[in-house]
Design a protein around this motif. Structure first.
Motif, PDB file in Angstrom:
ATOM      1  N   GLU A 282       0.670  -1.189   0.141  1.00 15.25           N
ATOM      2  CA  GLU A 282       0.128   0.050   0.076  1.00 15.25           C
ATOM      3  C   GLU A 282       0.806   1.291  -0.024  1.00 15.25           C
ATOM      4  OE1 GLU A 282      -3.569   1.794   2.576  1.00 15.25           O
ATOM      5  OE2 GLU A 282      -3.285  -0.338   2.397  1.00 15.25           O
ATOM      6  N   ILE A 283       1.931   1.185   0.664  1.00 17.69           N
ATOM      7  CA  ILE A 283       2.734   2.333   0.794  1.00 17.69           C
ATOM      8  C   ILE A 283       3.634   2.719  -0.635  1.00 17.69           C
ATOM      9  CG2 ILE A 283       4.918   1.406   1.668  1.00 17.69           C
ATOM     10  CD1 ILE A 283       4.804   3.758   3.692  1.00 17.69           C
ATOM     11  N   PHE A 284       3.674   1.906  -1.395  1.00 17.74           N
ATOM     12  CA  PHE A 284       4.288   1.888  -2.811  1.00 17.74           C
ATOM     13  C   PHE A 284       3.157   1.951  -3.759  1.00 17.74           C
ATOM     14  CE2 PHE A 284       7.784   0.066  -0.411  1.00 17.74           C
ATOM     15  CZ  PHE A 284       8.493   1.149  -0.555  1.00 17.74           C
ATOM     16  N   GLN A 285       1.952   2.005  -3.618  1.00 18.41           N
ATOM     17  CA  GLN A 285       0.949   2.029  -4.764  1.00 18.41           C
ATOM     18  C   GLN A 285       0.973   3.278  -5.482  1.00 18.41           C
ATOM     19  OE1 GLN A 285      -2.920   0.988  -3.251  1.00 18.41           O
ATOM     20  NE2 GLN A 285      -2.281  -1.175  -3.096  1.00 18.41           N
ATOM     21  N   TRP A 286       1.529   4.426  -5.097  1.00 20.31           N
ATOM     22  CA  TRP A 286       1.416   5.573  -5.751  1.00 20.31           C
ATOM     23  C   TRP A 286       2.621   5.435  -6.745  1.00 20.31           C
ATOM     24  CZ3 TRP A 286       6.251   8.067  -6.172  1.00 20.31           C
ATOM     25  CH2 TRP A 286       7.136   7.502  -5.041  1.00 20.31           C
ATOM     26  N   LEU A 287       3.529   4.716  -6.574  1.00 18.05           N
ATOM     27  CA  LEU A 287       4.781   4.392  -7.604  1.00 18.05           C
ATOM     28  C   LEU A 287       4.318   3.744  -8.516  1.00 18.05           C
ATOM     29  CD1 LEU A 287       7.782   4.816  -8.077  1.00 18.05           C
ATOM     30  CD2 LEU A 287       8.225   2.744  -6.721  1.00 18.05           C
ATOM     31  N   GLY A 288       3.496   2.631  -8.437  1.00 20.02           N
ATOM     32  CA  GLY A 288       2.818   2.092  -9.471  1.00 20.02           C
ATOM     33  C   GLY A 288       1.905   3.044 -10.501  1.00 20.02           C
ATOM     34  N   VAL A 289       1.168   3.786  -9.773  1.00 21.70           N
ATOM     35  CA  VAL A 289       0.311   4.765 -10.663  1.00 21.70           C
ATOM     36  C   VAL A 289       1.487   5.847 -11.475  1.00 21.70           C
ATOM     37  CG1 VAL A 289      -0.902   6.995 -10.476  1.00 21.70           C
ATOM     38  CG2 VAL A 289      -1.598   4.845  -9.118  1.00 21.70           C
ATOM     39  N   LEU A 290       2.545   6.063 -10.789  1.00 19.24           N
ATOM     40  CA  LEU A 290       3.607   6.908 -11.513  1.00 19.24           C
ATOM     41  C   LEU A 290       4.154   6.019 -12.788  1.00 19.24           C
ATOM     42  CD1 LEU A 290       6.030   9.237  -9.928  1.00 19.24           C
ATOM     43  CD2 LEU A 290       7.089   7.574 -11.441  1.00 19.24           C
ATOM     44  N   LEU A 291       4.438   5.013 -12.476  1.00 22.55           N
ATOM     45  CA  LEU A 291       5.170   3.958 -13.742  1.00 22.55           C
ATOM     46  C   LEU A 291       3.803   4.012 -14.884  1.00 22.55           C
ATOM     47  CD1 LEU A 291       7.037   1.353 -11.448  1.00 22.55           C
ATOM     48  CD2 LEU A 291       7.813   3.490 -12.775  1.00 22.55           C
ATOM     49  N   ILE A 292       2.731   3.537 -14.373  1.00 24.22           N
ATOM     50  CA  ILE A 292       1.761   3.268 -15.307  1.00 24.22           C
ATOM     51  C   ILE A 292       1.464   4.409 -16.260  1.00 24.22           C
ATOM     52  CG2 ILE A 292       0.911   1.107 -14.348  1.00 24.22           C
ATOM     53  CD1 ILE A 292      -1.513   2.695 -13.645  1.00 24.22           C
ATOM     54  N   SER A 293       1.496   5.671 -15.431  1.00 23.40           N
ATOM     55  CA  SER A 293       1.311   6.913 -16.183  1.00 23.40           C
ATOM     56  C   SER A 293       2.568   7.407 -17.270  1.00 23.40           C
ATOM     57  CB  SER A 293       0.866   8.106 -15.133  1.00 23.40           C
ATOM     58  OG  SER A 293       0.095   7.486 -14.501  1.00 23.40           O
ATOM     59  N   ALA A 294       3.428   6.839 -17.067  1.00 23.56           N
ATOM     60  CA  ALA A 294       4.681   7.088 -18.119  1.00 23.56           C
ATOM     61  C   ALA A 294       4.451   6.450 -19.533  1.00 23.56           C
ATOM     62  CB  ALA A 294       5.873   6.673 -17.479  1.00 23.56           C
ATOM     63  N   ILE A 295       3.304   5.328 -19.515  1.00 27.53           N
ATOM     64  CA  ILE A 295       2.966   4.717 -20.634  1.00 27.53           C
ATOM     65  C   ILE A 295       2.216   5.531 -21.559  1.00 27.53           C
ATOM     66  CG2 ILE A 295       2.047   2.339 -21.390  1.00 27.53           C
ATOM     67  CD1 ILE A 295       2.298   1.276 -18.802  1.00 27.53           C
ATOM     68  N   PRO A 296       2.727   5.711 -22.955  1.00 31.65           N
ATOM     69  CA  PRO A 296       1.897   6.352 -23.842  1.00 31.65           C
ATOM     70  C   PRO A 296       0.401   5.594 -23.910  1.00 31.65           C
ATOM     71  CG  PRO A 296       3.950   5.825 -24.689  1.00 31.65           C
ATOM     72  CD  PRO A 296       3.994   5.162 -23.432  1.00 31.65           C
ATOM     73  N   PHE A 297      -0.708   6.312 -24.156  1.00 28.67           N
ATOM     74  CA  PHE A 297      -1.962   6.065 -24.198  1.00 28.67           C
ATOM     75  C   PHE A 297      -2.375   5.766 -22.789  1.00 28.67           C
ATOM     76  CE2 PHE A 297      -0.622   4.867 -28.360  1.00 28.67           C
ATOM     77  CZ  PHE A 297      -1.341   5.929 -28.982  1.00 28.67           C
ATOM     78  N   VAL A 298      -1.736   5.556 -21.740  1.00 34.74           N
ATOM     79  CA  VAL A 298      -2.207   5.610 -20.347  1.00 34.74           C
ATOM     80  C   VAL A 298      -2.208   7.025 -19.670  1.00 34.74           C
ATOM     81  CG1 VAL A 298      -2.178   4.453 -17.951  1.00 34.74           C
ATOM     82  CG2 VAL A 298      -1.850   3.052 -20.017  1.00 34.74           C
ATOM     83  N   GLU A 299      -0.809   7.382 -19.577  1.00 29.30           N
ATOM     84  CA  GLU A 299      -0.875   8.909 -19.421  1.00 29.30           C
ATOM     85  C   GLU A 299      -1.550   9.463 -18.074  1.00 29.30           C
ATOM     86  OE1 GLU A 299      -0.244  11.551 -22.487  1.00 29.30           O
ATOM     87  OE2 GLU A 299      -0.533  10.165 -23.742  1.00 29.30           O
ATOM     88  N   SER A 300      -1.536  10.780 -17.696  1.00 28.78           N
ATOM     89  CA  SER A 300      -2.119  10.969 -16.613  1.00 28.78           C
ATOM     90  C   SER A 300      -3.659  11.011 -16.535  1.00 28.78           C
ATOM     91  CB  SER A 300      -1.933  12.622 -16.312  1.00 28.78           C
ATOM     92  OG  SER A 300      -2.474  13.420 -17.414  1.00 28.78           O
ATOM     93  N   TYR A 301      -4.277  10.870 -17.593  1.00 32.48           N
ATOM     94  CA  TYR A 301      -5.863  10.693 -17.364  1.00 32.48           C
ATOM     95  C   TYR A 301      -6.255   9.326 -17.016  1.00 32.48           C
ATOM     96  CZ  TYR A 301      -4.941  10.155 -22.619  1.00 32.48           C
ATOM     97  OH  TYR A 301      -4.384   9.928 -23.665  1.00 32.48           O
ATOM     98  N   PHE A 302      -5.760   8.229 -17.698  1.00 37.06           N
ATOM     99  CA  PHE A 302      -6.011   7.007 -17.355  1.00 37.06           C
ATOM    100  C   PHE A 302      -5.346   6.574 -16.146  1.00 37.06           C
ATOM    101  CE2 PHE A 302      -7.199   6.279 -21.892  1.00 37.06           C
ATOM    102  CZ  PHE A 302      -8.684   6.452 -21.611  1.00 37.06           C
TER     103      PHE A 302
END
Length: 182
Positions: free
Chosen positions: A39-59
């Motif tokens: 749980e303490i690192f889930q924000w890092l998962g969001v940061l990593l997936i948001s770097a993927i093109p087509f996922v980005e900040s919105y998804f």
């Protein structure tokens, strides 16, 4: 042999009528990745997936909120991940453009790149940055604008504004949606 689960499409399946199903599956996989982290690192998962093109900040922000992460943390992580990725594309493209244009005369553009260049001239960097994410990821639109000669600093500024606006909008919508479903 790797078997597919109910959440993952069979390996090698071609896109067709089930394209929408596969896209939803991809988002489910990204959400599963995020929630699988401590749980303490889930924000890092969001940061990593948001770097993927087509996922980005919105998804990324929506996936974070739906995963149960505090909306402020999910939105901030998604925005940072998307900005870092976009910066890598812009700075890389700028460096390549500087080296290429220093050595040769410009070539004719392909029809597709010509259409994109016309949109840049028609709407300018702000318009392409703010509306371009409807059609293409910020990484691709920002790299294209820099490759056409737009100022890298102006592109970065407007892409950051766009990433923040899209991330906040989708994060708020996801937060409202989760609140309604509870």
């Amino acid at each position: 042999m790797i078997e597919s689960s109910p959440h993952t499409p069979a390996l090698g399946r071609r896109r067709g009528r089930n394209h929408r199903f596969e896209r939803l599956t991809m988002f489910q996989m990204l959400q599963d990745f995020t929630t699988s982290l401590p749980e303490i690192f889930q924000w890092l998962g969001v940061l990593l997936i948001s770097a993927i093109p087509f996922v980005e900040s919105y998804f990324g922000s929506a996936i974070g909120v739906i995963s149960g992460i505090n909306p402020v943390v999910a939105i901030a992580a998604a925005i940072v991940g998307n900005i870092v990725s976009m910066l890598a594309f812009v700075l890389g493209t700028h460096g390549v453009r500087e080296k290429v244009t220093a050595k040769r005369a410009p070539k004719d553009l392909s029809p597709r790149r010509e259409k994109l260049r016309q949109r840049l001239e028609q709407y300018g960097v702000p318009g392409v940055s703010l509306l371009g994410q409807v059609f293409l990821p910020s990484q691709i639109t920002s790299a294209a604008m820099v490759s056409f000669g737009a100022s890298k600093n102006v592109v970065i500024l407007w892409q950051v504004i766009s990433i923040i606006l899209w991330g906040v909008a989708f994060g708020v919508l996801a937060t409202l949606g989760v609140a309604v479903l509870r």
